[in-house]
Motif scaffolding. Structure first.
Motif, PDB file in Angstrom:
ATOM      1  N   ALA A  76      52.859  -5.144  15.755  1.00  0.00           N
ATOM      2  CA  ALA A  76      53.551  -4.072  15.599  1.00  0.00           C
ATOM      3  C   ALA A  76      54.310  -3.583  14.102  1.00  0.00           C
ATOM      4  O   ALA A  76      54.132  -2.460  13.669  1.00  0.00           O
ATOM      5  CB  ALA A  76      54.912  -3.923  16.566  1.00  0.00           C
ATOM      6  N   LEU A  77      54.294  -4.522  13.339  1.00  0.00           N
ATOM      7  CA  LEU A  77      54.635  -4.418  11.935  1.00  0.00           C
ATOM      8  C   LEU A  77      53.385  -3.969  11.345  1.00  0.00           C
ATOM      9  O   LEU A  77      53.621  -2.858  10.545  1.00  0.00           O
ATOM     10  CB  LEU A  77      55.411  -5.671  11.460  1.00  0.00           C
ATOM     11  CG  LEU A  77      55.834  -5.706   9.849  1.00  0.00           C
ATOM     12  CD1 LEU A  77      56.852  -4.641   9.995  1.00  0.00           C
ATOM     13  CD2 LEU A  77      56.144  -6.928   9.120  1.00  0.00           C
ATOM     14  N   VAL A  78      52.364  -4.347  11.284  1.00  0.00           N
ATOM     15  CA  VAL A  78      51.058  -4.162  10.665  1.00  0.00           C
ATOM     16  C   VAL A  78      50.489  -2.665  11.151  1.00  0.00           C
ATOM     17  O   VAL A  78      50.427  -1.932  10.185  1.00  0.00           O
ATOM     18  CB  VAL A  78      49.944  -4.856  10.956  1.00  0.00           C
ATOM     19  CG1 VAL A  78      48.713  -4.533  10.299  1.00  0.00           C
ATOM     20  CG2 VAL A  78      50.383  -6.301  10.068  1.00  0.00           C
ATOM     21  N   ILE A  79      50.476  -2.634  12.459  1.00  0.00           N
ATOM     22  CA  ILE A  79      49.886  -1.462  12.865  1.00  0.00           C
ATOM     23  C   ILE A  79      51.098  -0.105  12.580  1.00  0.00           C
ATOM     24  O   ILE A  79      50.825   0.957  12.105  1.00  0.00           O
ATOM     25  CB  ILE A  79      49.813  -1.175  14.351  1.00  0.00           C
ATOM     26  CG1 ILE A  79      48.748  -2.115  14.872  1.00  0.00           C
ATOM     27  CG2 ILE A  79      49.874   0.124  15.013  1.00  0.00           C
ATOM     28  CD1 ILE A  79      48.526  -2.507  16.280  1.00  0.00           C
ATOM     29  N   GLY A  80      52.313  -0.372  12.785  1.00  0.00           N
ATOM     30  CA  GLY A  80      53.444   0.575  12.359  1.00  0.00           C
ATOM     31  C   GLY A  80      53.311   1.062  10.853  1.00  0.00           C
ATOM     32  O   GLY A  80      53.306   2.136  10.404  1.00  0.00           O
ATOM     33  N   ALA A  81      53.149  -0.146   9.967  1.00  0.00           N
ATOM     34  CA  ALA A  81      53.042   0.379   8.581  1.00  0.00           C
ATOM     35  C   ALA A  81      51.758   1.214   8.218  1.00  0.00           C
ATOM     36  O   ALA A  81      51.852   2.191   7.521  1.00  0.00           O
ATOM     37  CB  ALA A  81      52.818  -0.967   7.675  1.00  0.00           C
ATOM     38  N   MET A  82      50.627   0.974   9.019  1.00  0.00           N
ATOM     39  CA  MET A  82      49.462   1.597   8.916  1.00  0.00           C
ATOM     40  C   MET A  82      49.633   3.047   9.123  1.00  0.00           C
ATOM     41  O   MET A  82      49.305   4.076   8.754  1.00  0.00           O
ATOM     42  CB  MET A  82      48.339   1.037   9.636  1.00  0.00           C
ATOM     43  CG  MET A  82      47.522  -0.197   9.008  1.00  0.00           C
ATOM     44  SD  MET A  82      46.589  -1.004  10.143  1.00  0.00           S
ATOM     45  CE  MET A  82      45.322   0.184  10.461  1.00  0.00           C
ATOM     46  N   LEU A  83      50.373   3.301  10.512  1.00  0.00           N
ATOM     47  CA  LEU A  83      50.332   4.524  10.928  1.00  0.00           C
ATOM     48  C   LEU A  83      51.554   5.598  10.099  1.00  0.00           C
ATOM     49  O   LEU A  83      51.321   6.637   9.951  1.00  0.00           O
ATOM     50  CB  LEU A  83      51.356   4.317  12.521  1.00  0.00           C
ATOM     51  CG  LEU A  83      50.259   4.038  13.504  1.00  0.00           C
ATOM     52  CD1 LEU A  83      50.968   3.770  14.823  1.00  0.00           C
ATOM     53  CD2 LEU A  83      49.277   4.846  13.694  1.00  0.00           C
TER      54      LEU A  83
END
Length: 183
Positions: A76-83
């Motif tokens: 969630a942290l990685v995807i959230g940062a990308m988003l």
């Protein structure tokens, strides 16, 4: 859209906004008050910690629910940062957004079964769990209604509150992540 439905559609966000203006400061004050009794111990313990190579064996020895929780939080942290860094509203944003919602659901759902900060009971950190389980569907509904402002507020609130702040609390001396990196 009729005049009545326009008025009610405009009134709903203002009520949510009023609730948000009350709940967020109260939650921040509650968190601060909950940390006051242990703040001195945290500072003393933190002063003795030194960054070292992570002890992955310590994580491997944790119960499955903690491993699942951590894995979902990292995703969630990685995807959230990308988003947050990429263009909004495009196909990637929508698909990755569903992955993020799934990961956050797993993070929040698994946290229900994690205790230890407060003995074998839930702690103040579980307030974030409750809010996340409420805010996730509200954020999805806001997106489906094309209420970008409300969607952004919910999602960014969950990213910063549910991942960054709650994740930061896992590095309190004596907790698992502290022990993995500093003990």
């Amino acid at each position: 859209m009729s005049r009545v439905s326009q008025t009610s559609a405009q009134a709903a966000p203002s009520r949510i906004e009023e609730i948000r203006r009350v709940v967020l400061p109260l939650a921040a004050v509650g968190l601060a008050v909950a940390l006051v009794p242990v703040a001195g111990g945290i500072v003393r313990a933190a002063s003795g910690g030194r960054l070292r190579a992570p002890d992955w064996g310590l994580l491997a020895a944790q119960p499955l629910v903690i491993q699942l929780h951590l894995a979902a939080a990292v995703v969630a942290l990685v995807i959230g940062a990308m988003l947050m860094l990429m263009r909004k509203g495009v196909t990637f944003h929508r698909r990755a957004g569903w992955l993020w919602v799934t990961a956050m659901s797993i993070v929040a759902g698994s946290s229900i079964f994690i205790t230890g900060v407060n003995g074998d009971r839930w702690s103040f950190i579980h307030m974030i769990t409750g809010w996340t389980l409420i805010a996730l569907p509200l954020a999805v509904i806001a997106a489906r209604r094309h209420d970008v402002k409300q969607h952004r507020r919910f999602m960014m609130g969950m990213f910063y509150g549910g991942l960054i702040i709650a994740g930061g609390l896992t590095f309190i001396p004596g907790r698992t992540m502290w022990n993995v990196f500093f003990a």
